[in-house]
Design an enzyme around this catalytic site. Sequence first.
Site, PDB file in Angstrom:
ATOM      1  N   VAL A 268       0.851  -1.199   0.000  1.00 19.90           N
ATOM      2  CA  VAL A 268       0.000   0.000   0.000  1.00 19.90           C
ATOM      3  C   VAL A 268       0.881   1.242   0.000  1.00 19.90           C
ATOM      4  O   VAL A 268       1.829   1.346   0.780  1.00 19.90           O
ATOM      5  CB  VAL A 268      -0.946   0.009   1.220  1.00 19.90           C
ATOM      6  CG1 VAL A 268      -1.830   1.251   1.206  1.00 19.90           C
ATOM      7  CG2 VAL A 268      -1.803  -1.251   1.249  1.00 19.90           C
ATOM      8  N   ASP A 406     -12.138 -11.068   7.602  1.00 21.79           N
ATOM      9  CA  ASP A 406     -10.801 -10.860   8.178  1.00 21.79           C
ATOM     10  C   ASP A 406     -10.889  -9.698   9.161  1.00 21.79           C
ATOM     11  O   ASP A 406     -10.013  -8.839   9.217  1.00 21.79           O
ATOM     12  CB  ASP A 406      -9.778 -10.578   7.082  1.00 21.79           C
ATOM     13  CG  ASP A 406      -8.334 -10.682   7.596  1.00 21.79           C
ATOM     14  OD1 ASP A 406      -8.134 -11.232   8.700  1.00 21.79           O
ATOM     15  OD2 ASP A 406      -7.424 -10.198   6.910  1.00 21.79           O
TER      16      ASP A 406
END
Length: 517
Positions: A268, A406
């Site tokens: 990211v 998640d």
Amino acid sequence: MESVGVAAATPPDAGPGPAWQSKCPWGTPNTTSISCSLADVMSEQLAKELQLEEENAAFPEVVAVAEGPFITGENIDTSSDLMLAQMLQMEFDREYDAQLRREEKKINGDSKVSISFENYRKVHPYDSDSSEDEVDWQDTRHDPYRADKPTTTPRRGFIGKGKDITTKHDEVVCGRKNTARMENFAPEFQVGDGIGMDLKLSNQVFNALKQHAYSEERRSARLHEKKEHSTAEKAVDPKTRLLLYKMVNAGMLETITGCISTGKESVVFHAYGGKSATEDKVIPPECAIKVFKTTLNEFKNRDKYIKDDYRFKDRFSKLNPRKIIRMWAEKEMHNLTRMQNAGIPCPQVVILKKHVLVMSFIGKDQIPAPKLKDVTLSSEDMKKAYYQTLSMMQQLYKECNLVHADLSEYNMLWHDGKVWLIDVSQSVEPTHPHGLEFLFRDCRNVAQFFQKGGVAEALNERELFNAVSGLNITADNEVDFQAEIEALEKMNEDHVQNHGKKLSTFSSDGDPPIYDE
Ligand code: ADP
Ligand code: MN
């Protein structure tokens, strides 16, 4: 960093070939290009084995550049400057090559004898866009169902892969055989007229050609392989760099400042948003760029469960890993959009390009919002975060028809006095064969976190599960609860078997209570 990217991509003026070289504003790149068509090789380089050797030696260089120090973590500013420069150079080289091809065409016209400018090309096809995505992974790895040594003429004139490719051919000594074997290079590989002649290619030349044919045909796959052996795990591949560069060049992003996170499946980056709007959206001032990894480690890990199972053989052989990776990115985009529509605090999707997802940045001035696990909240804020999380889970389930799958303090950010949900590429609908199990796991994480965090009101995982799903599972212990969940999932699967479609939702004893603060 200035946006150098935009200005320098002007195409070079039309002019005679060699003159352009001096116009390259970045000097001669060290991505020494490798001569490309075998026709050239046959006429010139066969007599110059030395040169081939040199070019062979240039391979690692190409790779080194491809894995350039994009984000090393040591000097983020400089390295992203370098990245931009490299991307710029790549774009420039591409345009230069296009011009070269036009010029070549003009000079050659219909003439039977043609002059090739291939040696002047700057971009090796390895880096070129034309390789696109259609890499059939099965061809690049050992297939346990295929004989190691083909008995008939192989479709391709080489066996082995990666580093093995040369070694395996050391035993090949007959020059004529080598020449004949050239026929087996991929059909797209131009072997010229040499095949009809009595040419004896030395092993060295043959191997060089073979390696070249291999790289031509397998450049994407090669990239993956190299990447997997590389220590520069964090670097992005040239194609991704080009995608990012294009976003900067299009004015969509102003600057890519650096790496926020490197995970198993994604990297990211932070970027400042540019001025130009996409479609109907205004670009947020700060963006997060999630690059889904194409190194395929994960894919490789998974295949061991599949490849030994005969039933999956056909399906396995059809899997295209690039497509799968894009699928993850796409899934994250769709899930985020659903959440956005339901008003759940989450990143807003800006744009999806292949395996690169641009979204709004949760945080400020390049500093990402802390994960819930890293932030110390007052007991009041903790309680607030809990009730908010509960209501988000319900919204996610009811309004978005999703289970995060998640969810934990690792994927919840604390920003602007509230919890933001991120990382939803793996989120599934509740009727997924394991959807309810995923939900239960999410509930366990959330319940434990807030209970440990001192929120006295926090429901336990079973209560939370019922509150979110609206189901009424009465088992009072973990094991029985889990068994009931699995029974429900099985019921759904049976329903799929019998009726060809899923239950739209699991039946419940009425709507779950909506918990608000
Ligand atoms: P992974 O699959 O690698 O866990 P995530 O989507 O969770 O991918 O992103 C990894 C990290 O990057 C997150 O923990 C968070 O710190 C940061 N991050 C991801 N998206 C954003 C965003 N939109 N804004 C701010 N930080 C983000
Ligand atoms: Mn995550």
